[in-house]
Design a protein around this motif. Structure first.
Motif, PDB file in Angstrom:
ATOM      1  N   SER A  61       0.842  -1.195   0.000  1.00 53.63           N
ATOM      2  CA  SER A  61       0.000   0.000   0.000  1.00 53.63           C
ATOM      3  C   SER A  61       0.878   1.246   0.000  1.00 53.63           C
ATOM      4  O   SER A  61       2.032   1.206   0.423  1.00 53.63           O
ATOM      5  N   ARG A  91      -1.452   1.565  -9.875  1.00 51.33           N
ATOM      6  CA  ARG A  91      -2.165   1.686  -8.603  1.00 51.33           C
ATOM      7  C   ARG A  91      -3.487   0.965  -8.760  1.00 51.33           C
ATOM      8  O   ARG A  91      -4.263   1.279  -9.664  1.00 51.33           O
ATOM      9  N   GLU A  92      -3.741   0.016  -7.874  1.00 53.08           N
ATOM     10  CA  GLU A  92      -4.982  -0.750  -7.934  1.00 53.08           C
ATOM     11  C   GLU A  92      -5.742  -0.556  -6.633  1.00 53.08           C
ATOM     12  O   GLU A  92      -5.135  -0.475  -5.565  1.00 53.08           O
ATOM     13  N   ARG A  93      -7.074  -0.510  -6.726  1.00 53.72           N
ATOM     14  CA  ARG A  93      -7.893  -0.410  -5.524  1.00 53.72           C
ATOM     15  C   ARG A  93      -7.717  -1.671  -4.676  1.00 53.72           C
ATOM     16  O   ARG A  93      -7.672  -2.771  -5.202  1.00 53.72           O
ATOM     17  N   ASP A  94      -7.645  -1.458  -3.388  1.00 55.91           N
ATOM     18  CA  ASP A  94      -7.604  -2.571  -2.450  1.00 55.91           C
ATOM     19  C   ASP A  94      -9.032  -3.094  -2.309  1.00 55.91           C
ATOM     20  O   ASP A  94      -9.934  -2.340  -1.938  1.00 55.91           O
ATOM     21  N   ASP A  97     -10.401  -2.443   1.124  1.00 57.79           N
ATOM     22  CA  ASP A  97     -10.516  -1.042   1.555  1.00 57.79           C
ATOM     23  C   ASP A  97     -10.463  -0.165   0.317  1.00 57.79           C
ATOM     24  O   ASP A  97      -9.381   0.099  -0.221  1.00 57.79           O
ATOM     25  N   GLY A  98     -11.615   0.273  -0.148  1.00 56.60           N
ATOM     26  CA  GLY A  98     -11.713   1.044  -1.393  1.00 56.60           C
ATOM     27  C   GLY A  98     -10.905   2.329  -1.399  1.00 56.60           C
ATOM     28  O   GLY A  98     -10.591   2.853  -2.456  1.00 56.60           O
ATOM     29  N   ARG A  99     -10.555   2.844  -0.207  1.00 59.26           N
ATOM     30  CA  ARG A  99      -9.757   4.078  -0.146  1.00 59.26           C
ATOM     31  C   ARG A  99      -8.274   3.804  -0.389  1.00 59.26           C
ATOM     32  O   ARG A  99      -7.553   4.677  -0.853  1.00 59.26           O
ATOM     33  N   ARG A 101      -4.801   2.099  -1.946  1.00 59.53           N
ATOM     34  CA  ARG A 101      -4.285   1.713  -3.258  1.00 59.53           C
ATOM     35  C   ARG A 101      -3.131   0.739  -3.055  1.00 59.53           C
ATOM     36  O   ARG A 101      -2.247   0.963  -2.222  1.00 59.53           O
ATOM     37  N   ARG A 102      -3.143  -0.311  -3.833  1.00 54.21           N
ATOM     38  CA  ARG A 102      -2.065  -1.303  -3.827  1.00 54.21           C
ATOM     39  C   ARG A 102      -1.197  -1.051  -5.055  1.00 54.21           C
ATOM     40  O   ARG A 102      -1.692  -0.742  -6.137  1.00 54.21           O
TER      41      ARG A 102
END
Length: 157
Positions: A61, A91-94, A97-99, A101-102
């Protein structure tokens, strides 16, 4: 007759301070060598740091990356955006947790990370040639204890 210190002479530096200044000098010289050697690759040292962390830990993250890099989240955010624009980072949404970024490397980002890590490896090898394996182990153990003490100081607030 005893020699006296000149009035304008600097006071003697205590041994712990001299030792610490030696560590700091080595750090800055390493930083300068990395900066110099990464320049032909078109990579800056902070970019190398981000790429190498994401290579070692895909899906990291941005918040964890900032903690590992000892820098502000806003600085990491700017680096991540720049690396994404260069096509080196995704950058991908986790999903949990939508806030959050992975982070993951693109194929080009992986290549650049590997090239910059090769530069780092060569510099570390050159540094290590100056001391024996036993001395290097002593330095490692000493720095681990220093790190523990500094973490305790930070935790104590």
């Amino acid at each position: 007759m005893a020699t006296s210190r000149r009035a304008d002479a600097a006071p003697p530096v205590p041994k712990p301070v001299r030792s610490w200044l030696t560590v700091v000098t080595a750090y800055h010289l390493c930083d300068a060598a990395m900066t110099q050697q990464l320049a032909p690759l078109g990579i800056k040292l902070p970019e190398h740091e981000v790429l190498s962390h994401v290579l070692r830990d895909p899906g990291l993250s941005q918040q964890a990356l900032a903690a590992r890099c000892f820098t502000a989240k806003s600085h990491i955010s700017a680096l991540v955006v720049a690396l994404e624009e260069r096509g080196w980072l995704l950058r991908e949404r986790d999903p949990a947790d939508g806030r959050a970024r992975r982070l993951r490397l693109t194929a080009t980002g992986r290549t650049m990370a590997e090239r910059s890590l090769a530069v780092q490896s060569a510099i570390v090898s050159a540094m290590a040639e100056a001391v024996s394996a036993e001395e290097m182990l002593l330095v490692e153990r000493a720095m681990q204890r220093v790190n523990e003490r500094l973490r305790a100081l930070l935790d104590a607030g």
